[in-house]
Motif scaffolding. Structure first.
Motif, PDB file in Angstrom:
ATOM      1  N   PHE A  27       0.842  -1.202   0.000  1.00  0.00           N
ATOM      2  CA  PHE A  27       0.000   0.000   0.000  1.00  0.00           C
ATOM      3  C   PHE A  27       0.871   1.245   0.000  1.00  0.00           C
ATOM      4  O   PHE A  27       1.994   1.240   0.504  1.00  0.00           O
ATOM      5  N   SER A  28       0.363   2.317  -0.547  1.00  0.00           N
ATOM      6  CA  SER A  28       1.108   3.571  -0.678  1.00  0.00           C
ATOM      7  C   SER A  28       1.424   4.184   0.686  1.00  0.00           C
ATOM      8  O   SER A  28       0.543   4.348   1.519  1.00  0.00           O
ATOM      9  N   GLY A  29       2.699   4.522   0.911  1.00  0.00           N
ATOM     10  CA  GLY A  29       3.127   5.179   2.137  1.00  0.00           C
ATOM     11  C   GLY A  29       3.518   4.251   3.264  1.00  0.00           C
ATOM     12  O   GLY A  29       3.958   4.702   4.311  1.00  0.00           O
TER      13      GLY A  29
END
Length: 118
Positions: A28-30
């Motif tokens: 997932f992003s981040g």
């Protein structure tokens, strides 16, 4: 802002769903790191910068099973002394307000042309 998010997921006792949930969370992003914790190993602990936790939980619900957000904490990487607060810079935002031009028209009280239609 670095965050630590604890998400409870029902794995239904399957190791395959645990690895699938970890793959979803880690990709997932981040997200910087993801781990499984808890007594029953039913919690995913995710740390990262500006994680969209609602979208992460939606994706986990869709792919793995029922999941809820348990806790969200902010991790301070820069711990400063109280003496350092005096050295902080104040941010000054420019106060530019764009105002549209204001036109003044002279409107006579009674029209000067004699309209025969009215």
């Amino acid at each position: 802002m670095k965050q630590k998010v604890v998400i409870s997921v029902s794995f239904n006792g399957s190791k395959n769903s645990q690895s699938k949930a970890l793959q979803i969370a880690a990709g997932f992003s981040g997200v910087d790191s993801a781990a499984i914790e808890g007594e029953d190993e039913n919690q995913i602990v995710v740390t990262g910068i500006n994680i969209d936790m609602v979208e992460l939980v939606k994706k986990l619900k869709k792919k793995v099973g029922f999941s809820t957000i348990l806790t969200v904490t902010v991790i301070d990487g820069d711990k400063k002394d109280k003496d350092d607060d005096d050295e902080e810079e104040l941010k000054v935002w420019p106060n530019h307000v764009s105002v549209p031009p204001y036109y003044i028209y002279d409107v006579p009280a009674y029209p000067s042309n004699n309209c025969t239609i009215l």
